[in-house]
Design a protein around this motif. Structure first.
Motif, PDB file in Angstrom:
ATOM      1  N   GLU A  99       0.831  -1.203   0.000  1.00 51.81           N
ATOM      2  CA  GLU A  99       0.000   0.000   0.000  1.00 51.81           C
ATOM      3  C   GLU A  99       0.868   1.258   0.000  1.00 51.81           C
ATOM      4  OE1 GLU A  99      -3.028   2.541   2.830  1.00 51.81           O
ATOM      5  OE2 GLU A  99      -1.829   0.917   3.697  1.00 51.81           O
ATOM      6  N   VAL A 100       1.862   1.294   0.871  1.00 52.78           N
ATOM      7  CA  VAL A 100       2.763   2.450   0.924  1.00 52.78           C
ATOM      8  C   VAL A 100       3.511   2.570  -0.396  1.00 52.78           C
ATOM      9  CG1 VAL A 100       4.776   3.469   2.064  1.00 52.78           C
ATOM     10  CG2 VAL A 100       2.973   2.405   3.431  1.00 52.78           C
ATOM     11  N   GLY A 101       3.972   1.460  -0.930  1.00 50.40           N
ATOM     12  CA  GLY A 101       4.690   1.472  -2.201  1.00 50.40           C
ATOM     13  C   GLY A 101       3.848   1.996  -3.350  1.00 50.40           C
ATOM     14  N   ARG A 102       2.616   1.541  -3.449  1.00 49.68           N
ATOM     15  CA  ARG A 102       1.708   2.026  -4.515  1.00 49.68           C
ATOM     16  C   ARG A 102       1.478   3.529  -4.391  1.00 49.68           C
ATOM     17  NH1 ARG A 102      -0.956  -2.849  -3.675  1.00 49.68           N
ATOM     18  NH2 ARG A 102      -2.324  -1.926  -2.153  1.00 49.68           N
ATOM     19  N   ARG A 103       1.260   3.973  -3.185  1.00 48.10           N
ATOM     20  CA  ARG A 103       1.026   5.404  -2.979  1.00 48.10           C
ATOM     21  C   ARG A 103       2.286   6.222  -3.253  1.00 48.10           C
ATOM     22  NH1 ARG A 103      -3.659   7.110  -0.063  1.00 48.10           N
ATOM     23  NH2 ARG A 103      -5.032   5.384   0.380  1.00 48.10           N
ATOM     24  N   TRP A 104       3.455   5.670  -2.920  1.00 49.31           N
ATOM     25  CA  TRP A 104       4.716   6.367  -3.181  1.00 49.31           C
ATOM     26  C   TRP A 104       4.941   6.500  -4.681  1.00 49.31           C
ATOM     27  CZ3 TRP A 104       7.530   9.473  -0.473  1.00 49.31           C
ATOM     28  CH2 TRP A 104       8.807   9.801  -0.907  1.00 49.31           C
ATOM     29  N   ILE A 105       4.733   5.419  -5.413  1.00 45.69           N
ATOM     30  CA  ILE A 105       4.901   5.455  -6.873  1.00 45.69           C
ATOM     31  C   ILE A 105       3.873   6.405  -7.480  1.00 45.69           C
ATOM     32  CG2 ILE A 105       4.777   4.104  -9.006  1.00 45.69           C
ATOM     33  CD1 ILE A 105       7.326   3.606  -7.309  1.00 45.69           C
ATOM     34  N   ALA A 106       2.650   6.390  -6.975  1.00 52.26           N
ATOM     35  CA  ALA A 106       1.632   7.328  -7.464  1.00 52.26           C
ATOM     36  C   ALA A 106       2.055   8.763  -7.176  1.00 52.26           C
ATOM     37  CB  ALA A 106       0.273   7.030  -6.830  1.00 52.26           C
ATOM     38  N   HIS A 107       2.627   8.998  -6.012  1.00 54.56           N
ATOM     39  CA  HIS A 107       3.129  10.335  -5.655  1.00 54.56           C
ATOM     40  C   HIS A 107       4.168  10.790  -6.689  1.00 54.56           C
ATOM     41  CE1 HIS A 107       5.803  13.266  -3.798  1.00 54.56           C
ATOM     42  NE2 HIS A 107       6.765  12.367  -3.846  1.00 54.56           N
TER      43      HIS A 107
END
Length: 146
Positions: A99-107
């Protein structure tokens, strides 16, 4: 593996790219550490480095639109760190890291790579000071020891 750093994620500013890459690397290191059941202190130090890396990156960002997402990522990482350090280890797992990784990449994609003008603006706001660059180097060194 939570995420793979690739050239397409670059914002064209080495310092900002280094910060983004550091977070990706720390997420991957945590994933491996959990998989191999690394000692508590190894995971604790990696979470601490992840928390510092995310906090340092967002501390310089003045972009108003993604501020809510920045706050979410930062608070989620902090929440995982605090839960781990207080013995609540069940919350730190692969889905939480994903979840953190997906949001980081989206960021990275939303804030930097999709809009090149915004990317350059973001990069100029995110240039680390010498002090932050030195601390970031310490985090990379710590992550490489995991």
């Amino acid at each position: 593996m939570i995420a793979i750093w690739e050239a397409g994620l670059s914002v064209g500013d080495g310092a900002v790219d280094d910060e983004h890459r550091l977070v990706v690397n720390l997420l991957n290191e945590l994933d491996v550490a959990l998989t191999v059941k690394a000692p508590f202190t190894v995971i604790d130090k990696a979470l601490e480095a992840l928390d510092r890396g995310v906090t340092r990156h967002f501390a310089r960002s003045a972009a108003p639109i993604p501020a809510r997402e920045h706050a979410y990522i930062q608070s989620r990482v902090r929440q995982l760190r605090i839960a781990w350090s207080t013995g609540q280890h069940d919350g730190l797992n692969r889905p939480a890291l994903m979840e953190v990784g997906r949001r980081w990449i989206a960021h990275i994609g939303r804030s930097e790579t999709l809009d090149r003008t915004a990317a350059l603006h973001h990069a100029s706001l995110c240039r680390p000071t010498q002090e932050r660059r030195a601390a970031m180097t310490d985090d990379v060194t710590a992550a490489s020891r995991l």
